[in-house]
Write an enzyme that holds these catalytic residues in place. Structure first.
Site, PDB file in Angstrom:
ATOM      1  N   ASP A  34       0.872  -1.101  -0.055  1.00  0.00           N
ATOM      2  CA  ASP A  34       0.222   0.014   0.001  1.00  0.00           C
ATOM      3  C   ASP A  34       0.758   1.214  -0.088  1.00  0.00           C
ATOM      4  O   ASP A  34       1.655   1.567   1.051  1.00  0.00           O
ATOM      5  CB  ASP A  34      -1.089  -0.012   1.181  1.00  0.00           C
ATOM      6  CG  ASP A  34      -2.333   0.878   1.168  1.00  0.00           C
ATOM      7  OD1 ASP A  34      -2.138   1.748   0.091  1.00  0.00           O
ATOM      8  OD2 ASP A  34      -2.945   0.916   2.066  1.00  0.00           O
ATOM      9  N   ASP A  35       1.035   1.851  -0.898  1.00  0.00           N
ATOM     10  CA  ASP A  35       1.630   3.220  -1.258  1.00  0.00           C
ATOM     11  C   ASP A  35       3.258   2.896  -1.390  1.00  0.00           C
ATOM     12  O   ASP A  35       3.975   3.854  -1.096  1.00  0.00           O
ATOM     13  CB  ASP A  35       1.548   4.117  -0.027  1.00  0.00           C
ATOM     14  CG  ASP A  35       0.147   4.869  -0.199  1.00  0.00           C
ATOM     15  OD1 ASP A  35      -0.599   4.859  -1.120  1.00  0.00           O
ATOM     16  OD2 ASP A  35      -0.120   5.687   0.794  1.00  0.00           O
ATOM     17  N   CYS A  67      -5.165   5.167  -3.976  1.00  0.00           N
ATOM     18  CA  CYS A  67      -5.437   3.564  -3.610  1.00  0.00           C
ATOM     19  C   CYS A  67      -6.577   2.961  -4.316  1.00  0.00           C
ATOM     20  O   CYS A  67      -6.729   2.011  -5.034  1.00  0.00           O
ATOM     21  CB  CYS A  67      -5.609   3.772  -1.983  1.00  0.00           C
ATOM     22  SG  CYS A  67      -4.563   3.866  -1.375  1.00  0.00           S
ATOM     23  N   ASP A  99      -0.165  -0.618  -4.940  1.00  0.00           N
ATOM     24  CA  ASP A  99      -1.240   0.269  -5.617  1.00  0.00           C
ATOM     25  C   ASP A  99      -0.867   1.436  -6.242  1.00  0.00           C
ATOM     26  O   ASP A  99      -1.641   1.984  -7.196  1.00  0.00           O
ATOM     27  CB  ASP A  99      -2.302   0.181  -4.631  1.00  0.00           C
ATOM     28  CG  ASP A  99      -1.945   1.005  -3.540  1.00  0.00           C
ATOM     29  OD1 ASP A  99      -0.965   1.366  -3.163  1.00  0.00           O
ATOM     30  OD2 ASP A  99      -3.002   0.915  -2.638  1.00  0.00           O
ATOM     31  N   ASN A 100       0.079   2.062  -5.839  1.00  0.00           N
ATOM     32  CA  ASN A 100       0.775   3.421  -6.210  1.00  0.00           C
ATOM     33  C   ASN A 100       1.941   3.640  -5.833  1.00  0.00           C
ATOM     34  O   ASN A 100       2.658   2.929  -4.822  1.00  0.00           O
ATOM     35  CB  ASN A 100      -0.358   4.531  -6.091  1.00  0.00           C
ATOM     36  CG  ASN A 100      -0.767   4.578  -4.796  1.00  0.00           C
ATOM     37  OD1 ASN A 100      -1.956   4.107  -4.193  1.00  0.00           O
ATOM     38  ND2 ASN A 100      -0.151   5.098  -3.739  1.00  0.00           N
TER      39      ASN A 100
END
Length: 560
Positions: free
Chosen positions: A63-64, A99, A334-335
């Protein structure tokens, strides 16, 4: 730490006696049903007798986690166990640097404009009832389960608004998941609630039983030990790290004390010739802002050390169970993320490489070790690739992405894309931010120094192009300036110089037309030749309407 009540006399292999499924139980299909699955869905499987040897798939989603600023550096074991044993992609992108839109694209294989998932809110279609009704039945895990007979396991963060009372609460288990261990709403490390197959389970702040990354590791190991062995499996493990609040495990809280956010060429400089949101950032940043982002950068790396442990445990268990050689393992995020680039403190959402580029490592059957691929891939390709592994034809779906399984297996003379679409719809507040009364309404994600990371008109769409000759990014904004940003990343990898006013006008027109085509694409039309592909055909007449006016760019409040 164990989350599942496991019988002490239970053998270490076999059916899931205590792993209860989220949807109706998934026993091994009878021969007739298996035959129907093979004929109607996964045609790549060559007979029922070989069904137990179909490949398994594991998708690990951070995540991130950035790629550009060294986000993979703490993950030494992950790089050794996945990257060095398979393929690392150096050009992996997300179609939206936020997200929920990005995760929705992973699950469906579709660009945001075909999902109408535009932000992290229910109003933005993040885990809304509309999403549940229209998109969840068509995710690639749902296809794996219904058409290919896979056991499907999910653990971790799903979508940011999952568990919202207005959208079914924690009792909602998305179609297609056999085993469901989903986090309520956004990433946390302690004091959270999980949906265990539709039933809420609260966790506190005791590290030994509550630290979420470790909880996900342990429940995943339990699944591997107690699942059915008669059918292949798909696992999606979605960790909270390295998302805020950046709470590291106790043993890692003193790690990386001498690490600071990278002082690269676009760190703490003014975003000259960029759209207004970047230009409004204060340069140089204050000492307090720099100390804050350095601390955030360090803590992000600390949280990733537990993810590294999770990966090691998972690979070792697959090997112990004799399943590693028949399992594809994907690791991605996700990014991306930024920490001080163009004087923006910390966040994602922007169009630049640090926010849209992500790690992607894959190992599995038929993938040679120690490979690096420069091929342009996106997270909308994950679903098509995993379905291809299972033997399901992409032509039976409405997915926008492509299967990169041929790349993984070293196919020669492969026809591949040269561009991907990146699109984002900005968010803003309807009222003035009370901490920054000098700012007008319409901005959001503001810091104490009154530097804002988002706004209503931070709405843009880009074509990210990579070919043998060109490495370009072309972006258009839906704002009063009608702003355009263009970067030649071969000459300018840090995206310092916007060349929109100096680039060849003919090339600019082609990129504008290609952007409009991609923004209106769906399914196969998203895979048509790009500007620099041999099969590309450009007809400038198509840029004009019957009235002779320039065709308008395709923005709306729903991103199409």
């Amino acid at each position: 730490m164990r989350l599942l009540s496991l019988a002490p006399d239970r053998p270490r292999r076999g059916g899931p006696r205590h792993l209860t499924s989220g949807s109706p139980a998934l026993p091994p299909p009878p021969p007739l049903l298996l035959l129907l699955l093979l004929l109607g869905g996964c045609l790549g499987v060559s007979g029922a007798a070989k069904s137990s040897r179909r490949p398994n798939v594991v998708l690990l989603l951070a995540d991130d986690q950035d790629e550009v600023l060294g986000g993979m550096t703490p993950l030494k074991k992950t790089k050794a166990l996945i990257g060095e044993m398979g393929m690392t992609f150096s050009s992996a992108y997300v179609p939206s640097a936020l997200c929920c839109p990005s995760r929705a694209s992973i699950l469906t294989g579709k660009y945001p404009h075909n999902l109408h998932v535009v932000n992290n809110t229910l109003e933005g279609n993040c885990s809304s009832k509309s999403w549940q009704k229209i998109q969840e039945p068509n995710t690639f895990p749902a296809i794996l389960r219904s058409m290919c007979g896979y056991q499907t396991f999910f653990a971790g963060k799903y979508l940011n608004e999952y568990g919202a009372p207005d959208a079914g609460g924690l009792g909602h288990v998305p179609l297609g998941w056999s085993y469901w261990y989903a986090l309520e709403k956004n990433s946390k490390y302690y004091n959270y609630t999980l949906s265990i197959n539709g039933k809420a389970r609260k966790h506190g702040e005791n590290y030994s039983v509550d630290y979420l990354t470790d909880v996900l590791a342990n429940v995943s190991l339990d699944f591997l030990d107690y699942k059915s062995n008669s059918e292949p499996f798909f696992m999606m493990i979605s960790t909270p790290a390295p998302h805020s609040p950046w709470t590291a495990a106790p043993q890692y809280q003193n790690a990386f004390q001498n690490v600071f956010a990278p002082r690269n060429k676009n760190f703490n400089i003014h975003g000259t010739n960029k759209h207004w949101l970047i230009r409004q950032a204060k340069t140089p940043m204050t000492n307090s802002s720099i100390q804050f982002l350095d601390n955030a950068f360090r803590k992000r790396w600390q949280t990733l050390l537990s993810v590294d442990d999770l990966v090691e445990k998972l690979v070792k268990r697959l090997e112990f169970n004799g399943e590693l050689n028949n399992t594809y393992i994907f690791y991605t995020s996700d990014n991306g993320y930024h920490t001080g680039q163009f004087s923006l403190p910390i966040d994602k959402r922007q169009l630049y490489e640090f926010d849209i580029k992500v790690p992607l490592l894959v190992r599995g059957p038929g993938i040679k070790p120690n490979q690096t691929s420069k091929m342009l891939v996106a997270n909308i390709d994950l679903g098509p690739t995993i379905l291809d592994i299972a033997g399901y034809s992409l032509n039976k779906t409405q997915m926008d992405g492509m299967s990169f399984l041929p790349i993984l297996k070293g196919a020669s003379n492969l026809t591949w894309r040269s561009d991907v679409l990146v699109e984002y719809q900005g968010e803003g507040r309807n009222v003035t931010d009370p901490t920054c009364p000098s700012l007008s309404p319409g901005v959001s994600q503001c810091f104490p120094d009154c530097v804002c990371e988002d706004a209503y008109n931070n709405t843009y769409a880009c074509v990210r192009t990579m070919s043998e000759r060109w490495n370009l990014q072309y972006c258009e904004f839906d704002d009063q300036e009608v702003f355009v940003e263009v970067y030649n990343l071969t000459a300018d990898p840090h995206q310092l110089n916007n060349i929109a006013k100096s680039i060849d006008p003919e090339l600019l027109g082609k990129m504008n037309y290609r952007l409009m085509m991609l923004q209106s694409c769906s399914g196969p039309t998203c895979r048509t030749p790009g500007v620099f592909d041999p099969g590309y055909r450009f007809d400038p007449r198509l840029m004009f309407s019957n009235h002779g006016s320039v065709r308008t760019r395709r923005f709306s409040k729903h991103l199409l």
